[in-house]
Design a protein around this motif. Structure first.
Motif, PDB file in Angstrom:
ATOM      1  N   ASN A  69      65.598  35.999 114.796  1.00 29.82           N
ATOM      2  CA  ASN A  69      64.550  36.609 113.983  1.00 29.82           C
ATOM      3  C   ASN A  69      63.929  35.598 113.026  1.00 29.82           C
ATOM      4  O   ASN A  69      62.726  35.635 112.763  1.00 29.82           O
ATOM      5  N   GLY A  70      64.744  34.661 112.518  1.00 31.92           N
ATOM      6  CA  GLY A  70      64.199  33.611 111.672  1.00 31.92           C
ATOM      7  C   GLY A  70      63.193  32.753 112.418  1.00 31.92           C
ATOM      8  O   GLY A  70      62.122  32.404 111.882  1.00 31.92           O
ATOM      9  N   THR A  71      63.529  32.414 113.667  1.00 32.29           N
ATOM     10  CA  THR A  71      62.588  31.661 114.499  1.00 32.29           C
ATOM     11  C   THR A  71      61.325  32.470 114.762  1.00 32.29           C
ATOM     12  O   THR A  71      60.209  31.946 114.727  1.00 32.29           O
ATOM     13  N   LEU A  72      61.496  33.761 115.008  1.00 34.59           N
ATOM     14  CA  LEU A  72      60.351  34.645 115.275  1.00 34.59           C
ATOM     15  C   LEU A  72      59.426  34.721 114.065  1.00 34.59           C
ATOM     16  O   LEU A  72      58.201  34.624 114.201  1.00 34.59           O
ATOM     17  N   GLN A  73      59.983  34.854 112.881  1.00 37.96           N
ATOM     18  CA  GLN A  73      59.159  34.936 111.682  1.00 37.96           C
ATOM     19  C   GLN A  73      58.433  33.619 111.413  1.00 37.96           C
ATOM     20  O   GLN A  73      57.263  33.618 111.019  1.00 37.96           O
ATOM     21  N   ALA A  74      59.141  32.505 111.636  1.00 37.45           N
ATOM     22  CA  ALA A  74      58.513  31.206 111.415  1.00 37.45           C
ATOM     23  C   ALA A  74      57.352  30.989 112.383  1.00 37.45           C
ATOM     24  O   ALA A  74      56.286  30.495 111.993  1.00 37.45           O
ATOM     25  N   GLN A  75      57.537  31.361 113.642  1.00 41.02           N
ATOM     26  CA  GLN A  75      56.474  31.214 114.628  1.00 41.02           C
ATOM     27  C   GLN A  75      55.299  32.138 114.326  1.00 41.02           C
ATOM     28  O   GLN A  75      54.135  31.749 114.463  1.00 41.02           O
ATOM     29  N   SER A  76      55.589  33.357 113.911  1.00 45.99           N
ATOM     30  CA  SER A  76      54.519  34.306 113.602  1.00 45.99           C
ATOM     31  C   SER A  76      53.690  33.815 112.421  1.00 45.99           C
ATOM     32  O   SER A  76      52.460  33.914 112.430  1.00 45.99           O
ATOM     33  N   ALA A  77      54.368  33.285 111.403  1.00 48.28           N
ATOM     34  CA  ALA A  77      53.650  32.791 110.228  1.00 48.28           C
ATOM     35  C   ALA A  77      52.784  31.577 110.571  1.00 48.28           C
ATOM     36  O   ALA A  77      51.712  31.387 109.993  1.00 48.28           O
ATOM     37  N   LYS A  78      53.243  30.768 111.537  1.00 46.07           N
ATOM     38  CA  LYS A  78      52.506  29.562 111.904  1.00 46.07           C
ATOM     39  C   LYS A  78      51.333  29.870 112.828  1.00 46.07           C
ATOM     40  O   LYS A  78      50.247  29.291 112.681  1.00 46.07           O
ATOM     41  N   LEU A  79      51.532  30.773 113.779  1.00 45.86           N
ATOM     42  CA  LEU A  79      50.507  31.024 114.789  1.00 45.86           C
ATOM     43  C   LEU A  79      49.478  32.069 114.365  1.00 45.86           C
ATOM     44  O   LEU A  79      48.375  32.099 114.911  1.00 45.86           O
ATOM     45  N   PHE A  80      49.838  32.913 113.410  1.00 44.33           N
ATOM     46  CA  PHE A  80      48.920  33.958 112.969  1.00 44.33           C
ATOM     47  C   PHE A  80      48.661  33.785 111.474  1.00 44.33           C
ATOM     48  O   PHE A  80      49.550  34.030 110.659  1.00 44.33           O
TER      49      PHE A  80
ATOM     50  N   PRO B  65      54.455  33.048 120.687  1.00 45.71           N
ATOM     51  CA  PRO B  65      55.134  33.947 119.758  1.00 45.71           C
ATOM     52  C   PRO B  65      55.979  35.002 120.457  1.00 45.71           C
ATOM     53  O   PRO B  65      56.834  35.626 119.821  1.00 45.71           O
ATOM     54  N   GLU B  66      55.758  35.201 121.760  1.00 43.31           N
ATOM     55  CA  GLU B  66      56.532  36.195 122.485  1.00 43.31           C
ATOM     56  C   GLU B  66      57.873  35.654 122.963  1.00 43.31           C
ATOM     57  O   GLU B  66      58.730  36.430 123.404  1.00 43.31           O
ATOM     58  N   PHE B  67      58.083  34.336 122.865  1.00 41.62           N
ATOM     59  CA  PHE B  67      59.344  33.762 123.330  1.00 41.62           C
ATOM     60  C   PHE B  67      60.533  34.284 122.515  1.00 41.62           C
ATOM     61  O   PHE B  67      61.504  34.793 123.094  1.00 41.62           O
ATOM     62  N   PRO B  68      60.533  34.170 121.164  1.00 38.32           N
ATOM     63  CA  PRO B  68      61.656  34.745 120.417  1.00 38.32           C
ATOM     64  C   PRO B  68      61.722  36.261 120.522  1.00 38.32           C
ATOM     65  O   PRO B  68      62.794  36.851 120.390  1.00 38.32           O
ATOM     66  N   VAL B  69      60.570  36.912 120.764  1.00 35.48           N
ATOM     67  CA  VAL B  69      60.578  38.361 121.002  1.00 35.48           C
ATOM     68  C   VAL B  69      61.395  38.665 122.248  1.00 35.48           C
ATOM     69  O   VAL B  69      62.249  39.566 122.260  1.00 35.48           O
ATOM     70  N   ARG B  70      61.158  37.906 123.302  1.00 32.69           N
ATOM     71  CA  ARG B  70      61.908  38.113 124.551  1.00 32.69           C
ATOM     72  C   ARG B  70      63.392  37.830 124.367  1.00 32.69           C
ATOM     73  O   ARG B  70      64.237  38.453 125.027  1.00 32.69           O
ATOM     74  N   GLN B  71      63.718  36.886 123.489  1.00 32.57           N
ATOM     75  CA  GLN B  71      65.133  36.607 123.224  1.00 32.57           C
ATOM     76  C   GLN B  71      65.808  37.814 122.571  1.00 32.57           C
ATOM     77  O   GLN B  71      66.920  38.203 122.954  1.00 32.57           O
ATOM     78  N   LEU B  72      65.150  38.402 121.586  1.00 29.58           N
ATOM     79  CA  LEU B  72      65.712  39.599 120.949  1.00 29.58           C
ATOM     80  C   LEU B  72      65.801  40.760 121.938  1.00 29.58           C
ATOM     81  O   LEU B  72      66.778  41.512 121.945  1.00 29.58           O
ATOM     82  N   VAL B  73      64.779  40.893 122.771  1.00 26.96           N
ATOM     83  CA  VAL B  73      64.789  41.959 123.773  1.00 26.96           C
ATOM     84  C   VAL B  73      65.943  41.745 124.759  1.00 26.96           C
ATOM     85  O   VAL B  73      66.612  42.713 125.157  1.00 26.96           O
TER      86      VAL B  73
ATOM     87  N   THR C 216      74.044  47.088 118.491  1.00 27.96           N
ATOM     88  CA  THR C 216      73.372  45.792 118.588  1.00 27.96           C
ATOM     89  C   THR C 216      71.914  45.978 118.995  1.00 27.96           C
ATOM     90  O   THR C 216      71.018  45.314 118.461  1.00 27.96           O
ATOM     91  N   ALA C 217      71.670  46.888 119.915  1.00 27.03           N
ATOM     92  CA  ALA C 217      70.290  47.165 120.333  1.00 27.03           C
ATOM     93  C   ALA C 217      69.467  47.708 119.167  1.00 27.03           C
ATOM     94  O   ALA C 217      68.299  47.339 118.984  1.00 27.03           O
ATOM     95  N   ILE C 218      70.064  48.560 118.342  1.00 24.50           N
ATOM     96  CA  ILE C 218      69.359  49.106 117.186  1.00 24.50           C
ATOM     97  C   ILE C 218      69.025  48.009 116.186  1.00 24.50           C
ATOM     98  O   ILE C 218      67.943  47.995 115.578  1.00 24.50           O
ATOM     99  N   THR C 219      69.952  47.055 116.004  1.00 27.76           N
ATOM    100  CA  THR C 219      69.689  45.924 115.116  1.00 27.76           C
ATOM    101  C   THR C 219      68.496  45.110 115.616  1.00 27.76           C
ATOM    102  O   THR C 219      67.642  44.675 114.830  1.00 27.76           O
ATOM    103  N   CYS C 220      68.429  44.906 116.932  1.00 29.15           N
ATOM    104  CA  CYS C 220      67.288  44.181 117.513  1.00 29.15           C
ATOM    105  C   CYS C 220      65.990  44.947 117.293  1.00 29.15           C
ATOM    106  O   CYS C 220      64.943  44.341 116.995  1.00 29.15           O
ATOM    107  N   ILE C 221      66.036  46.266 117.428  1.00 32.20           N
ATOM    108  CA  ILE C 221      64.837  47.077 117.204  1.00 32.20           C
ATOM    109  C   ILE C 221      64.360  46.940 115.763  1.00 32.20           C
ATOM    110  O   ILE C 221      63.154  46.836 115.496  1.00 32.20           O
ATOM    111  N   ASP C 222      65.303  46.923 114.831  1.00 31.36           N
ATOM    112  CA  ASP C 222      64.934  46.747 113.422  1.00 31.36           C
ATOM    113  C   ASP C 222      64.196  45.433 113.208  1.00 31.36           C
ATOM    114  O   ASP C 222      63.172  45.380 112.508  1.00 31.36           O
ATOM    115  N   ARG C 223      64.714  44.351 113.788  1.00 32.60           N
ATOM    116  CA  ARG C 223      64.092  43.036 113.617  1.00 32.60           C
ATOM    117  C   ARG C 223      62.723  42.977 114.297  1.00 32.60           C
ATOM    118  O   ARG C 223      61.772  42.401 113.749  1.00 32.60           O
ATOM    119  N   LEU C 224      62.616  43.563 115.475  1.00 33.58           N
ATOM    120  CA  LEU C 224      61.340  43.565 116.174  1.00 33.58           C
ATOM    121  C   LEU C 224      60.302  44.388 115.407  1.00 33.58           C
ATOM    122  O   LEU C 224      59.135  43.999 115.298  1.00 33.58           O
TER     123      LEU C 224
END
Length: 453
Positions: A178-189, A299-307, A323-331
């Motif tokens: 999720n940290g990687t996902l947030q960093a990528q989202s902040a950089k690309l958007f 930006p979908e790469f870390p999304v796919r990792q969480l999925v 664990t799946a619910i935790t991933c849903i929270d982060r997504l």
């Protein structure tokens, strides 16, 4: 050029050998430096406390270096074994694609670097002491340096075991991704209120875009692999210099099959005579294609990792909905972040307002589908996962700020509701799901015009 530099840095960051190599080089430099200081600054006639007289005995020095070197090498072997075991466990539980995150762990790299660096320091000092005149020089600095390295290595072993035990926990893995996902989202958007880097779309631009469907020549990729990135700066310079226009039909994260069409080009008849060498070749040179997908521009790469973590958790072999619910929270948190972000324009113009580059964009709807589609499909028989998905979508519905966002959320809600009617027989479960479904629809219909509403 900046894109390629970032690409090479990304490749090096996933190489587990980079930091240990730096420690090996550092240990050689440290050994030479300590040996030089002992030979030039420390003399036999200097009076030392009795404790340091131990370093006057060449046999004691050799024994300490030999024992330290062999012991640290054994510790390094154990550390490598622990690392491999943790990687195997992570691969089985979370998926092999998450091994990239473990390889990028700087702490693991530093620990391994300290171990093998200490071992090499011992080997170097053994060679130096063989030529050192112990009757004139006492290698105090060298041996004190060895003691510091050994003590540091032992402490790092304890920290390393603790770090491994923490890093393979599901919550830690999810938080790291999720940290990687947030960093990528902040950089690309960029921020919602940031300045536009491209001119706004106009009817002439739309007319230019229509030409790609009639007069453009197809461009094919020369190799195969995952599109890791596009060097936009060099590509825009190319189209401006050659006075052409290009439409890309692929985006980072897509797999390119050799000789498949990656886009279309509007060029003059003269340029079409040597189209492959003049245009197709340079365009291919500006595409970064590799054997695996990365998060550089995707930006979908870390999304796919969480999925992937969530889907594996929902499999019958693991059956871990928490664990799946935790991933849903982060997504859901990431999608909420994107609601207030500006998606980059897919139209790139020159200074005269002419459309030069048309790219395949990332969209809010696409990221929502990448986040929830597979979890919804694999969790269709789990009531808790379905209800938590609806809770997350309800939270997102309250934050939605455009018709596109409302449509993407509504699509997921309708799919969840139709699936629940087919798979859940308990009336209470169906009532709970129906109540949440109505709450989301009411929230969206108050502010947006939905298809079929």
């Amino acid at each position: 050029m900046k894109t390629r530099i970032r690409h090479y840095l990304e490749v090096l960051s996933t190489a587990i050998w980079m930091v240990p190599l730096a420690f090996l080089i550092g240990s050689i430099i440290l050994a030479f430096l300590n040996f030089y200081l002992d030979k030039t600054l420390i003399a036999r006639h200097v009076q030392f406390p009795d404790f340091f007289l131990y370093f006057n005995d060449s046999e004691n020095i050799r024994t300490m270096l030999s024992v330290s070197g062999s012991s640290i090498l054994g510790v390094a072997g154990v550390s490598f074994s622990i690392t491999i075991a943790s990687l195997t466990l992570a691969s089985q539980q979370f998926g092999s694609r998450l091994l990239r995150n473990f390889m990028m762990d700087r702490f693991n790299q530093v620990v391994l670097g300290i171990f093998i660096g200490t071992f090499l320091y011992c080997i170097m000092m053994l060679q130096f002491t063989s030529s050192m005149d112990l009757n004139k020089t006492t290698p105090i600095i060298s041996m004190v340096g060895l003691l510091i390295l050994v003590i540091t290595s032992l402490l790092m072993l304890v920290f390393f075991i603790h770090h491994i035990a923490v890093s393979i926990q599901a919550d830690t893995v999810i938080a790291d991704v999720n940290g990687t996902l947030q960093a990528q989202s902040a950089k690309l958007f960029p921020e919602e209120w940031s300045e536009k880097k491209h001119l706004p779309d106009t009817p002439p631009a739309d007319l230019q875009a229509d030409l790609f469907n009639t007069d453009a020549s197809p461009m094919k990729v020369r190799g195969s692999g995952y599109l890791q990135g596009v060097d936009h700066e060099r590509l825009i310079k190319l189209v401006n210099d050659k006075d052409i226009a290009i439409k890309l039909t692929v985006k980072p994260g897509d797999f390119l099959i050799k000789n498949s069409v990656i886009g279309y080009c509007l060029a003059s008849d003269a340029q079409k005579e040597d189209f492959e060498n003049e245009i197709v070749g340079p365009v291919n040179d500006r595409l970064l294609v590799g054997s695996k997908a990365t998060a550089e521009q995707d930006p979908e790469f870390p999304v796919r990792q969480l999925v992937e973590v969530a889907v594996r958790a929902l499999s019958p072999g693991i059956n871990d909905p928490f664990t799946a619910i935790t991933c849903i929270d982060r997504l859901g948190d990431n999608i909420a972040f994107l609601i207030n972000r500006e998606f980059p324009s897919d139209h790139h113009f020159d200074e005269e307002g002419r459309l030069r580059l048309l790219t395949k964009p990332f969209t809010f709807e696409g990221i929502v589908e990448a986040s929830f589609n597979q979890i919804r499909q694999h969790g269709r028989n789990d009531v808790s996962v379905t209800i938590h998905l609806l809770d997350t979508l309800l939270c997102l519905a309250h934050q939605a700020s455009s018709d596109e966002q409302a449509k993407a959320i509504n699509t997921q809600v309708n799919a969840l509701y139709s699936t629940s009617n087919e798979n859940f027989n308990a009336q209470k479960d169906r009532d709970d799901i129906k109540a949440k479904y109505k709450a989301i629809n009411q929230c969206l219909e108050k502010r947006f015009k939905l298809d079929g509403a």
